[in-house]
Design a protein around this motif. Structure first.
Motif, PDB file in Angstrom:
ATOM      1  N   GLY A  75       0.829  -1.200   0.000  1.00 54.61           N
ATOM      2  CA  GLY A  75       0.000   0.000   0.000  1.00 54.61           C
ATOM      3  C   GLY A  75       0.861   1.245   0.000  1.00 54.61           C
ATOM      4  N   LEU A  76       0.234   2.373  -0.348  1.00 55.98           N
ATOM      5  CA  LEU A  76       0.924   3.663  -0.364  1.00 55.98           C
ATOM      6  C   LEU A  76       0.150   4.645   0.510  1.00 55.98           C
ATOM      7  CD1 LEU A  76       3.229   5.411  -1.642  1.00 55.98           C
ATOM      8  CD2 LEU A  76       1.512   6.146  -3.329  1.00 55.98           C
ATOM      9  N   THR A  77       0.830   5.211   1.494  1.00 52.96           N
ATOM     10  CA  THR A  77       0.233   6.225   2.357  1.00 52.96           C
ATOM     11  C   THR A  77       1.101   7.473   2.331  1.00 52.96           C
ATOM     12  OG1 THR A  77      -0.679   6.653   4.562  1.00 52.96           O
ATOM     13  CG2 THR A  77       1.371   5.365   4.454  1.00 52.96           C
ATOM     14  N   TRP A  78       0.827   8.431   3.186  1.00 54.83           N
ATOM     15  CA  TRP A  78       1.585   9.689   3.170  1.00 54.83           C
ATOM     16  C   TRP A  78       2.532   9.746   4.355  1.00 54.83           C
ATOM     17  CZ3 TRP A  78      -0.200  13.883   6.602  1.00 54.83           C
ATOM     18  CH2 TRP A  78      -1.309  13.517   7.370  1.00 54.83           C
ATOM     19  N   ASP A  79       3.626  10.449   4.143  1.00 62.21           N
ATOM     20  CA  ASP A  79       4.772  10.378   5.039  1.00 62.21           C
ATOM     21  C   ASP A  79       4.660  11.370   6.197  1.00 62.21           C
ATOM     22  OD1 ASP A  79       7.155   9.694   6.124  1.00 62.21           O
ATOM     23  OD2 ASP A  79       8.409  10.684   4.619  1.00 62.21           O
ATOM     24  N   HIS A  80       3.867  10.982   7.186  1.00 60.26           N
ATOM     25  CA  HIS A  80       3.739  11.724   8.434  1.00 60.26           C
ATOM     26  C   HIS A  80       3.321  10.701   9.474  1.00 60.26           C
ATOM     27  CE1 HIS A  80       1.838  14.338  11.492  1.00 60.26           C
ATOM     28  NE2 HIS A  80       2.736  15.221  11.109  1.00 60.26           N
ATOM     29  N   PRO A  81       3.726  10.864  10.740  1.00 60.14           N
ATOM     30  CA  PRO A  81       3.307   9.892  11.756  1.00 60.14           C
ATOM     31  C   PRO A  81       1.812   9.618  11.745  1.00 60.14           C
ATOM     32  CG  PRO A  81       4.950  11.361  12.679  1.00 60.14           C
ATOM     33  CD  PRO A  81       4.646  11.876  11.302  1.00 60.14           C
ATOM     34  N   ARG A  82       0.992  10.657  11.510  1.00 57.33           N
ATOM     35  CA  ARG A  82      -0.456  10.454  11.467  1.00 57.33           C
ATOM     36  C   ARG A  82      -0.863   9.564  10.292  1.00 57.33           C
ATOM     37  NH1 ARG A  82      -4.126  15.362   9.940  1.00 57.33           N
ATOM     38  NH2 ARG A  82      -5.416  14.098   8.561  1.00 57.33           N
ATOM     39  N   GLY A  83      -0.103   9.632   9.198  1.00 58.41           N
ATOM     40  CA  GLY A  83      -0.457   8.874   8.015  1.00 58.41           C
ATOM     41  C   GLY A  83       0.119   7.473   7.961  1.00 58.41           C
ATOM     42  N   ARG A  84       1.237   7.242   8.666  1.00 61.18           N
ATOM     43  CA  ARG A  84       1.916   5.958   8.463  1.00 61.18           C
ATOM     44  C   ARG A  84       2.034   5.085   9.712  1.00 61.18           C
ATOM     45  NH1 ARG A  84       6.517   9.586   8.640  1.00 61.18           N
ATOM     46  NH2 ARG A  84       7.787   9.062  10.447  1.00 61.18           N
ATOM     47  N   ASN A  85       2.129   5.672  10.895  1.00 59.90           N
ATOM     48  CA  ASN A  85       2.516   4.875  12.055  1.00 59.90           C
ATOM     49  C   ASN A  85       1.537   3.750  12.374  1.00 59.90           C
ATOM     50  OD1 ASN A  85       4.733   6.477  12.257  1.00 59.90           O
ATOM     51  ND2 ASN A  85       4.304   7.272  14.297  1.00 59.90           N
ATOM     52  N   ALA A  86       0.252   4.066  12.413  1.00 62.24           N
ATOM     53  CA  ALA A  86      -0.732   3.027  12.752  1.00 62.24           C
ATOM     54  C   ALA A  86      -0.799   1.966  11.661  1.00 62.24           C
ATOM     55  CB  ALA A  86      -2.104   3.655  12.969  1.00 62.24           C
ATOM     56  N   LEU A  87      -0.756   2.383  10.404  1.00 61.65           N
ATOM     57  CA  LEU A  87      -0.822   1.418   9.305  1.00 61.65           C
ATOM     58  C   LEU A  87       0.381   0.482   9.330  1.00 61.65           C
ATOM     59  CD1 LEU A  87      -2.106   3.642   6.361  1.00 61.65           C
ATOM     60  CD2 LEU A  87      -3.399   1.983   7.720  1.00 61.65           C
ATOM     61  N   GLU A  88       1.550   1.047   9.547  1.00 59.26           N
ATOM     62  CA  GLU A  88       2.759   0.218   9.576  1.00 59.26           C
ATOM     63  C   GLU A  88       2.749  -0.717  10.781  1.00 59.26           C
ATOM     64  OE1 GLU A  88       5.872   3.227   7.268  1.00 59.26           O
ATOM     65  OE2 GLU A  88       5.859   3.142   9.458  1.00 59.26           O
ATOM     66  N   LEU A 142       1.265  -7.632   4.304  1.00 65.16           N
ATOM     67  CA  LEU A 142       0.989  -6.271   3.855  1.00 65.16           C
ATOM     68  C   LEU A 142       2.107  -5.363   4.331  1.00 65.16           C
ATOM     69  CD1 LEU A 142      -0.816  -3.957   2.742  1.00 65.16           C
ATOM     70  CD2 LEU A 142      -1.983  -3.942   4.981  1.00 65.16           C
ATOM     71  N   ARG A 143       2.623  -4.572   3.426  1.00 66.19           N
ATOM     72  CA  ARG A 143       3.601  -3.550   3.794  1.00 66.19           C
ATOM     73  C   ARG A 143       3.184  -2.223   3.170  1.00 66.19           C
ATOM     74  NH1 ARG A 143       7.282  -2.362  -0.294  1.00 66.19           N
ATOM     75  NH2 ARG A 143       7.246  -3.817  -2.060  1.00 66.19           N
ATOM     76  N   TRP A 144       3.644  -1.141   3.811  1.00 67.82           N
ATOM     77  CA  TRP A 144       3.278   0.199   3.362  1.00 67.82           C
ATOM     78  C   TRP A 144       4.503   0.982   2.921  1.00 67.82           C
ATOM     79  CZ3 TRP A 144      -1.569   1.936   2.630  1.00 67.82           C
ATOM     80  CH2 TRP A 144      -2.613   1.197   3.189  1.00 67.82           C
ATOM     81  N   GLU A 145       4.375   1.670   1.794  1.00 66.26           N
ATOM     82  CA  GLU A 145       5.350   2.659   1.361  1.00 66.26           C
ATOM     83  C   GLU A 145       4.730   4.044   1.548  1.00 66.26           C
ATOM     84  OE1 GLU A 145       6.650   1.767  -2.599  1.00 66.26           O
ATOM     85  OE2 GLU A 145       7.490  -0.191  -2.030  1.00 66.26           O
ATOM     86  N   VAL A 146       5.556   5.086   1.476  1.00 64.56           N
ATOM     87  CA  VAL A 146       5.065   6.433   1.766  1.00 64.56           C
ATOM     88  C   VAL A 146       5.423   7.390   0.637  1.00 64.56           C
ATOM     89  CG1 VAL A 146       5.153   6.122   4.261  1.00 64.56           C
ATOM     90  CG2 VAL A 146       7.158   7.029   3.071  1.00 64.56           C
ATOM     91  N   GLN A 147       4.603   8.435   0.520  1.00 64.78           N
ATOM     92  CA  GLN A 147       4.898   9.558  -0.353  1.00 64.78           C
ATOM     93  C   GLN A 147       4.706  10.840   0.440  1.00 64.78           C
ATOM     94  OE1 GLN A 147       2.138  10.146  -3.604  1.00 64.78           O
ATOM     95  NE2 GLN A 147       0.366   9.522  -2.393  1.00 64.78           N
ATOM     96  N   SER A 148       5.189  11.954  -0.096  1.00 67.97           N
ATOM     97  CA  SER A 148       5.095  13.234   0.599  1.00 67.97           C
ATOM     98  C   SER A 148       3.647  13.703   0.680  1.00 67.97           C
ATOM     99  CB  SER A 148       5.918  14.290  -0.137  1.00 67.97           C
ATOM    100  OG  SER A 148       5.321  14.573  -1.401  1.00 67.97           O
TER     101      SER A 148
END
Length: 370
Positions: free
Chosen positions: A6-19, A31-37
């Protein structure tokens, strides 16, 4: 066994829980998550991202382009009616309705956010209630406005809603008289802002408000619970005649057509919206939940220094942007026009004329695939 990405956005609010929730999700699937700005999240073409990712964290205005290109799976076909109906009943504000189109649900509202106000109590002990009070602070150089990226247009939209317009109308985005008053108000609020703040995205503005102490008040900015503290206090935006104007944002998780979702993946996604996860796991991992059960939970609110109770009425009344193909490029161009008018590089009339012309060129609701 399937390895989903998956792709989420690069901020603790956007990635920490998902990761933290990812990894082995059952039946041998991972399942693994990548991030974008944040800027990529706000403007990257969804059809291109959908070719590379199984899950996309997106904002609701991307739906028009996503549906026009057939990039997403309709969630009605993947989750039972009773589960979706429970989500619809429990979601805060229009956070789930914003991902509905043509009778279909196209994303799960993991994260709920809208534009609210924020202040530094050491500089602004009492939050302004009206736009007139906010202008008094602006004249003293204590106000910054959110103008970078799409946010100039989003701030303009929220002020317009607060001044009483019903949007969008049949053939125009805003009532012209109201939009002229809104653009003038945004210009006056921005006139004495601390230097360089007009180039900062919401994260940059909140960092500066917290760290440098030269911003006392931001009247409209997307709420970030991770910044809430005794020194950074969120609340409703100023109003005129008591009408709240705010443009909902937040994020939804969409399933692309790249890989068929497995039962384990669907269970995992449904689990993210469970009351227990929303009230516990999501807040503990810097997330901003989408379900009212979390927003009204006293323990969750206390841990967030009153963020949720202070902004609940704002998100409940927030405005949903159009979801039509081409809206994201339109939003970017409209924001540049608003910035130009605020800075005096374009006359307000010319800027508003071009915004309305470009909006009128977008497809109508009847032309959007369901």
């Amino acid at each position: 066994m399937t390895d989903f990405v998956g792709l989420t956005w690069d901020h603790p609010r956007g990635r920490n829980a998902l990761e933290a929730a990812a990894g082995e999700i059952g039946d041998g699937d991972t399942l693994r998550w990548e991030v974008q700005s944040l800027e990529g999240f706000e403007s990257a073409p969804i059809d291109e991202l959908a070719r590379d990712y199984d899950l996309l964290v997106l904002d609701h205005p991307h739906l028009g382009d996503a549906l026009a290109t057939g990039s997403l799976r309709r969630l009605n076909d993947l989750f039972p009616d009773e589960i979706r109906q429970r989500w619809e009943a429990d979601a805060v504000g229009p956070s789930i309705d914003s991902y509905r189109w043509g009778g279909g649900l196209w994303a799960l509202p993991l994260d709920a956010a809208t534009q609210v106000s924020v202040r530094r109590p050491s500089l602004v002990p009492t939050a302004p209630v009206t736009w007139e009070e906010a202008l008094d602070l602006a004249d003293r150089g204590l106000v910054a406005t959110s103008l970078a990226g799409p946010h100039a247009f989003l701030s303009f939209c929220s002020i317009t809603v607060s001044l009483g317009t019903e949007v969008p109308a049949a053939d125009t985005l805003f009532d012209r008289d109201v939009s002229e008053r809104a653009l003038d108000l945004l210009t006056r609020l921005s006139a004495h802002a601390p230097a360089g703040t007009d180039r900062l995205n919401p994260i940059g503005l909140l960092d500066r408000l917290h760290d440098r102490g030269d911003i006392g008040f931001i009247p409209l900015i997307y709420g970030y619970v991770t910044y809430s503290s005794p020194d950074v206090v969120f609340g409703p935006p100023p109003t005129r005649n008591g009408r709240i104007g705010s443009t909902i944002g937040g994020t939804g998780i969409a399933i692309t057509r790249r890989t068929p979702p497995s039962p384990a993946l669907l269970r995992h996604l449904a689990g993210l919206l469970s009351p227990e996860t929303q009230r516990g796991f999501i807040p503990r991992h810097d997330g901003q939940p989408s379900m009212r059960a979390a927003w009204t939970d006293a323990g969750v609110d206390d841990a967030a220094h009153g963020f949720y109770s202070a902004t609940l009425s704002t998100i409940e009344s927030s405005w949903v942007r159009p979801r039509v193909p081409g809206y994201i490029p339109f939003q970017s161009h409209a924001s540049a026009l608003v910035r130009a008018a605020v800075r005096g590089d374009r006359t307000p009339g010319d800027a508003l004329d071009e915004i309305e012309e470009r909006f009128a060129a977008l497809p109508t609701a009847e032309e959007i695939p369901a």
